[in-house]
Motif scaffolding. Structure first.
Motif, PDB file in Angstrom:
ATOM      1  N   LYS A 270       0.911  -1.186  -0.053  1.00  0.00           N
ATOM      2  CA  LYS A 270       0.068  -0.147   0.128  1.00  0.00           C
ATOM      3  C   LYS A 270       0.887   1.456   0.116  1.00  0.00           C
ATOM      4  CE  LYS A 270      -3.961   0.277   0.005  1.00  0.00           C
ATOM      5  NZ  LYS A 270      -4.767   0.770   1.235  1.00  0.00           N
ATOM      6  N   LEU A 274       0.668   4.370  -2.776  1.00  0.00           N
ATOM      7  CA  LEU A 274       0.254   5.564  -2.419  1.00  0.00           C
ATOM      8  C   LEU A 274       1.201   6.574  -3.159  1.00  0.00           C
ATOM      9  CD1 LEU A 274      -1.128   5.257   1.140  1.00  0.00           C
ATOM     10  CD2 LEU A 274      -2.695   5.906  -0.755  1.00  0.00           C
ATOM     11  N   HIS A 278       0.589   9.359  -6.240  1.00  0.00           N
ATOM     12  CA  HIS A 278       1.206  10.990  -6.206  1.00  0.00           C
ATOM     13  C   HIS A 278       1.914  11.503  -7.615  1.00  0.00           C
ATOM     14  CE1 HIS A 278      -0.357  11.643  -2.112  1.00  0.00           C
ATOM     15  NE2 HIS A 278       0.501  10.701  -1.780  1.00  0.00           N
ATOM     16  N   LYS A 312      -7.650   3.426  -1.383  1.00  0.00           N
ATOM     17  CA  LYS A 312      -7.574   4.409  -0.248  1.00  0.00           C
ATOM     18  C   LYS A 312      -6.749   4.338   0.429  1.00  0.00           C
ATOM     19  CE  LYS A 312     -11.432   2.263   2.282  1.00  0.00           C
ATOM     20  NZ  LYS A 312     -12.902   2.352   2.755  1.00  0.00           N
ATOM     21  N   PRO A 313      -6.146   5.288   1.365  1.00  0.00           N
ATOM     22  CA  PRO A 313      -5.207   4.999   2.285  1.00  0.00           C
ATOM     23  C   PRO A 313      -5.860   4.462   3.895  1.00  0.00           C
ATOM     24  CG  PRO A 313      -5.739   7.440   2.143  1.00  0.00           C
ATOM     25  CD  PRO A 313      -6.375   6.687   1.033  1.00  0.00           C
ATOM     26  N   PHE A 320      -6.322  13.462  -0.414  1.00  0.00           N
ATOM     27  CA  PHE A 320      -6.285  12.275  -1.345  1.00  0.00           C
ATOM     28  C   PHE A 320      -7.605  11.894  -1.962  1.00  0.00           C
ATOM     29  CE2 PHE A 320      -7.063   7.832  -1.716  1.00  0.00           C
ATOM     30  CZ  PHE A 320      -6.453   7.488  -2.607  1.00  0.00           C
ATOM     31  N   LYS A 324      -8.168  11.863  -5.741  1.00  0.00           N
ATOM     32  CA  LYS A 324      -8.490  10.390  -6.491  1.00  0.00           C
ATOM     33  C   LYS A 324      -9.758  10.748  -7.292  1.00  0.00           C
ATOM     34  CE  LYS A 324     -10.884   7.051  -4.675  1.00  0.00           C
ATOM     35  NZ  LYS A 324     -11.092   6.071  -4.041  1.00  0.00           N
TER      36      LYS A 324
END
Length: 337
Positions: A270, A274, A278, A312-313, A320, A324
């Motif tokens: 993950k 992430l 970016h 998703k985080p 974020f 997205k």
């Protein structure tokens, strides 16, 4: 009468001169086996500790500005820094740590509003050659690495390292099997590419092709998880820095770069996903996307939209979510060119 007359305390300049004499002795007599050599090395270790105490203070007293200024002026007079760097492998571990702290502190010492260390290093840039190559010696790599990071606080010295052939070595140093040394080299590499904005932008624009070819193949596509994770994080830091806007535009106009970032989005980690997002979002947000970039995004549209529906985080992140949503909207609205 013995004991009535105490010896006069040595001045900081005298301690530096005595340290220099001991460093010269150590350099000349390193191969000898005489007992005197051990005695001199022990004396040298004490002198280096004294220098550190003057610069940093101790449990009983804070450093005195005048003493620090005297020490700094004397230190850069007759190549004491060069001798200390060259002699570092001959010192014991504690003395190496003390020497590293001394060199670090001296980079910040101002005398009459001037950084004497910077002037000295500009006239002795070959010392950077020694420090960078230190990553190839396990015993001194971390000490030389720490010294190097302090020296490249000076913009002209960072520029020298970036423009030298040494910068290419970092792609290999970062992947050395020794974790501590690889991490240290990675920290130095990051410092080189983020501290001095204008110098970094100039370097990346001038060396764009070979630099990112190496960066992609050796770091972003490395078999080592930590290397990939640190590399994609640093890539984002570089491309999203305003000073590097021209570099960013060139990077996101390449379909090969897009392919690498899309592969990183598919990682099981993950954290890597992430960080890759970016950078990926810059490809999508580019209002002047080349046709081949548009076509790749359209070809993979369904997969990308499915991926982002669940992506998703671990923690709530409003920024974020906004980013997205914009990426999804842009991909959904793309038309072939």
């Amino acid at each position: 009468m013995k004991g009535l007359f105490k010896s006069k305390p040595r001045t900081p300049a005298e301690i530096v001169r005595q340290t220099r004499d001991l460093l010269v002795y150590a350099d000349l007599h390193w191969e000898s086996r005489e007992a005197k050599k051990e005695e001199k090395l022990a004396d040298l270790n004490k002198h280096i500790r004294e220098l550190k105490c003057i610069l940093y203070g101790n449990s009983e007293a804070e450093p005195v500005a005048e003493a620090c200024a005297q020490l700094t002026q004397e230190f850069f007079k007759d190549n004491t820094l060069r001798l200390l760097i060259i002699s570092l492998p001959k010192l014991n571990l504690e003395a190496r740590k003390d020497a590293t702290q001394v060199v670090a502190n001296l980079q910040r010492q101002q005398v009459h509003s001037r950084l004497i260390a910077c002037d000295y290093l500009e006239a002795n840039k070959d010392l950077m050659d020694i420090l960078v190559s230190g990553y190839e010696n396990m015993d001194i790599a971390l000490h030389y690495g720490a010294m190097l990071r302090e020296c490249i606080r000076h913009q002209s010295i960072a520029r020298y390292v970036l423009e030298s052939e040494h910068v290419k070595k970092f792609f290999d140093y970062i992947q050395l099997p020794n974790f501590d040394i690889a991490s240290d080299a990675s920290a130095t590499f990051k410092e080189l590419l983020t501290r001095h904005k204008s110098t970094v932008a100039e370097f990346l624009n001038k060396n764009f092709d070979w630099f990112f070819a190496e960066y992609n193949s050796k770091l972003l596509e490395s078999p080592n998880y930590i290397t990939r994770r640190q590399a994609v994080k640093l890539l984002g830091d570089i491309l999203l820095d305003r000073a590097n806007v021209l570099v960013m535009v060139r990077y996101v106009n390449s379909k090969d770069n897009l392919r690498i970032l899309m592969n990183l989005l598919r990682e099981s980690s993950k954290n890597i996903q992430l960080e890759a997002f970016h950078v990926f979002k810059v490809f999508v947000a580019n209002q002047n996307k080349p046709a081949d970039i548009v076509n790749i995004l359209i070809t993979n549209r369904d997969k990308l939209l499915r991926f982002f529906s669940d992506f998703k985080p671990d923690k709530e992140d409003e920024q974020f979510d906004q980013d997205k949503a914009e990426v999804v909207r842009e991909i959904a609205s793309l038309e072939p060119r």
